[in-house]
Design an enzyme around this catalytic site. Structure first.
Site, PDB file in Angstrom:
ATOM      1  N   ASP A 100       0.810  -1.219   0.000  1.00  0.00           N
ATOM      2  CA  ASP A 100       0.000   0.000   0.000  1.00  0.00           C
ATOM      3  C   ASP A 100       0.848   1.276   0.000  1.00  0.00           C
ATOM      4  OD1 ASP A 100       0.967  -0.482   2.534  1.00  0.00           O
ATOM      5  OD2 ASP A 100      -0.850   0.189   3.583  1.00  0.00           O
ATOM      6  N   GLU A 101       2.108   1.120  -0.398  1.00  0.00           N
ATOM      7  CA  GLU A 101       2.982   2.298  -0.516  1.00  0.00           C
ATOM      8  C   GLU A 101       3.570   2.320  -1.925  1.00  0.00           C
ATOM      9  OE1 GLU A 101       5.743   1.845   2.755  1.00  0.00           O
ATOM     10  OE2 GLU A 101       4.107   1.725   4.197  1.00  0.00           O
ATOM     11  N   ASN A 112       8.974  -6.470   5.390  1.00  0.00           N
ATOM     12  CA  ASN A 112      10.017  -5.763   6.126  1.00  0.00           C
ATOM     13  C   ASN A 112      10.131  -6.220   7.579  1.00  0.00           C
ATOM     14  OD1 ASN A 112      12.150  -3.967   6.025  1.00  0.00           O
ATOM     15  ND2 ASN A 112      10.918  -2.257   6.826  1.00  0.00           N
ATOM     16  N   ARG A 113       9.615  -7.425   7.844  1.00  0.00           N
ATOM     17  CA  ARG A 113       9.786  -8.093   9.140  1.00  0.00           C
ATOM     18  C   ARG A 113      10.153  -9.547   8.898  1.00  0.00           C
ATOM     19  NH1 ARG A 113       8.569  -3.586   9.488  1.00  0.00           N
ATOM     20  NH2 ARG A 113       7.238  -2.487  10.949  1.00  0.00           N
ATOM     21  N   HIS A 121       9.518   3.952   0.866  1.00  0.00           N
ATOM     22  CA  HIS A 121       8.274   3.747   1.610  1.00  0.00           C
ATOM     23  C   HIS A 121       7.460   5.031   1.603  1.00  0.00           C
ATOM     24  CE1 HIS A 121       9.414  -0.125   3.689  1.00  0.00           C
ATOM     25  NE2 HIS A 121      10.560   0.263   3.166  1.00  0.00           N
ATOM     26  N   TYR A 157      11.072   4.143  16.139  1.00  0.00           N
ATOM     27  CA  TYR A 157      10.415   3.006  16.805  1.00  0.00           C
ATOM     28  C   TYR A 157      11.117   1.752  16.317  1.00  0.00           C
ATOM     29  CZ  TYR A 157       7.796   2.123  12.489  1.00  0.00           C
ATOM     30  OH  TYR A 157       7.449   1.868  11.204  1.00  0.00           O
ATOM     31  N   GLU A 194      11.326   7.334   3.610  1.00  0.00           N
ATOM     32  CA  GLU A 194       9.880   7.595   3.659  1.00  0.00           C
ATOM     33  C   GLU A 194       9.697   8.854   2.835  1.00  0.00           C
ATOM     34  OE1 GLU A 194       7.729   5.678   5.267  1.00  0.00           O
ATOM     35  OE2 GLU A 194       9.073   4.445   6.492  1.00  0.00           O
TER      36      GLU A 194
HETATM   37 ZN   LIG Z   1       6.617   0.972   4.442  1.00  0.00          ZN
END
Ligand SMILES: [Zn+2]
Ligand SMILES: *[C@@H]1O[C@H](CO)[C@@H](O)[C@H](O)[C@H]1NC(C)=O
Ligand SMILES: *[C@@H]1O[C@H](CO)[C@@H](O)[C@H](O)[C@H]1NC(C)=O
Ligand SMILES: *[C@@H]1O[C@H](CO)[C@@H](O)[C@H](O)[C@H]1NC(C)=O
Length: 486
Positions: free
Chosen positions: A124-125, A183-184, A223, A283, A305
């Site tokens: 969704d990016e 990304n995890r 992102h 974070y 970002e």
């Molecule tokens: Zn992202």
């Protein structure tokens, strides 16, 4: 008796050999036990189910996956002289993960740094995938017209993966077709997660295999949901939300600032000082691609970002491209406009040595390429560094450099180390010749072997003399630095 003879001969040849062998010698919905407390608050990772309809409408004007594939092929069709396209694997739903390589010698291994851009990690990016096609086409259109375009095409191998998560894109969601946040999904340095290669998503595997085959000096993933350049570490050992610096913190801050300051207004951020942030300070996340690249891939990766709005109306894409264009170009060009570069050779046979390069005081090592032994190390201008080249079986060489505003070239010529402890270590030149001798000895014709050993020894002697002469010729340049003009 024959045994005794051959042992003696072995002993003799080993000794002869020793005497002479110098000569020849980066929120996931994923329940992984690591829940982002700040996830919902961060904005960056906001995902709401009722967005689906809205996103479908928003997708108007964006390339579909098949449009993207066509655009990639059309780019190559138009710019085949400075590009190559290849796929690094397929998504869960079987969509090829296309990469465009841009260089004046695409697909050829050269002693040049390589950079990679990865867009659309989160489905969704989608801004990144659009910008990356604009970037590729801009480079092609401006080669030999714009100095920065020319510099990048001539001196860097730029690899662009516009979409790492095409399934997430078509499903209008963050994760891939299996709902996994890519990304995890990478192995983590602090916690045992994603350690089973077979359980990893195909998109993640594709990236990991890609880094096994290709050496990248630096990279950036694109992102949306914020405006900031994020750098390692992304995670902390105690899971606290705090600044966690990696060994190359200074170099990363330099790269991140280069991006934010070249950007239309990223550096004027109210939320992030100078438009940059340490990932864990913002974070912490675990299993991210960014840290994995730095730790396991030898690649300095930023997480960019690039728009506050994850999925802005398509008519804003041109403007967002203009805002990010100089940043993207400057970041790629920084690989050749700064840092220390060079090649490593052995003094005995002049062969390229895939040695390791370390900087005193920075706990991080990069490896020169296997075949050409070129290395590219990002460093911060205005500082003094001790650069150290090490290779098993060779004497370590260290040289001190003062980085100015220009890049530096430092070639190393390493001498074999014949001290007792390392004399049996394989060494690039001696390995082969010692094997030859062992093969000869195992044959029955000892007389012939002895003669050959002596002839080899004599040749070694002649070559050593020549090597010494050559060695003194090149020695003058050893450890010297020359500033290359780019
Ligand atoms: Zn992202
Ligand atoms: C950057 O500029 C855009 C477009 O003019 C604006 O929407 C955004 O709020 C600005 N961001 C910052 C941090 O100044
Ligand atoms: C250097 O980094 C490694 C991990 O890459 C770590 O195991 C080691 O303890 C560090 N050494 C120092 C001196 O900080
Ligand atoms: C040395 O020889 C061995 C045995 O053939 C080979 O496997 C190895 O790759 C060689 N090493 C080098 C540094 O050439």
């Amino acid at each position: 008796m024959a045994n005794l003879n051959s042992s003696f001969l072995l002993f003799l040849s080993l000794n002869l050999f020793h005497i002479f062998h110098t000569a020849i010698a980066r929120g996931g919905e994923r329940d992984s036990g690591f829940v982002d407390k700040t996830y919902a608050a961060s904005g960056r990772h906001l995902f709401e189910e009722n967005h689906f309809q809205k996103l479908n409408t928003l997708a108007h004007g964006y390339m579909t996956n098949s449009d993207l594939e066509k655009a990639i092929k059309a780019f190559h069709g138009r710019c085949g002289h400075l590009s190559r396209i290849y796929s690094i694997g397929k998504s869960v739903l079987g969509v090829p993960l296309w990469v465009m390589e841009i260089s004046n010698n695409p697909g050829k291994e050269e002693a040049k740094p390589a950079f990679k851009f990865i867009g659309n990690v989160h489905g969704d990016e989608p801004v990144g995938r659009e910008l990356l096609l604009l970037l590729a086409n801009w480079l092609c259109d401006n080669y030999m017209k714009n100095p920065l375009a020319t510099l990048i095409v001539d001196k860097v191998h730029l690899h662009i993966l516009p979409s790492m998560n095409p399934d997430g894109f078509s499903l209008r969601r963050r994760g891939n077709a299996k709902g996994i946040d890519l990304n995890r999904d990478f192995p983590d340095q602090f916690f045992p997660m994603n350690d089973d290669f077979n359980k990893r998503q195909p998109e993640t595997k594709a990236i990991m295999n890609w880094l096994k085959e290709m050496r990248f000096t630096a990279s950036a993933s694109l992102h949306g949901g914020a405006l900031v350049a994020n750098y390692p570490w992304d995670g902390t050992e105690d899971k606290s939300k705090s600044y966690y610096a990696c060994p190359d913190d200074e170099a990363f801050r330099y790269m991140a600032k280069l991006y934010s300051h070249s950007h239309h207004n990223m550096s004027r951020s109210k939320e992030f000082e100078e438009g940059i942030t340490n990932g864990a300070h913002w974070y912490p996340i675990y299993g991210g691609m960014q840290d994995w690249n730095y730790i396991y891939g030898g690649c300095f990766e930023l997480t960019l970002e690039i728009s506050d709005n994850k999925w802005p109306p398509a008519n804003e894409l041109r403007m967002i491209w203009q805002f990010n264009k100089m940043s993207m170009l400057d970041l790629v060009a920084s690989l050749v406009k700064s840092g220390v570069h060079g090649r490593i050779f052995s003094s005995d046979c002049g062969e390229p040595l895939p040695a390791s390069i370390a900087i005193k005081g920075i706990n991080y090592t990069i490896k020169a390429s296997e075949r050409l032994a070129d290395y590219h190390r990002l460093l911060v201008p205005g500082q003094q560094y001790e650069v150290m080249a090490t290779m098993p079986g060779y004497k370590t060489r260290t040289t001190t450099i003062v980085m100015g505003d220009e890049p530096m070239t430092v070639d190393f010529i390493l001498e074999p180390d014949f001290s007792l402890s390392s004399s049996f270590l394989p060494n690039h030149c001696s390995n082969r010749s010692s094997l030859k001798i062992f093969k000869l000895i195992s044959k029955p014709h000892l007389q012939v072997s002895l003669t050959l050993v002596l002839i080899l020894a004599f040749l070694c002697f002649l070559m050593k003399r020549k090597a010494i002469v050559n060695h003194f010729k090149v020695r003058k340049s050893v450890g010297q630095r020359r500033v290359s003009a780019v």
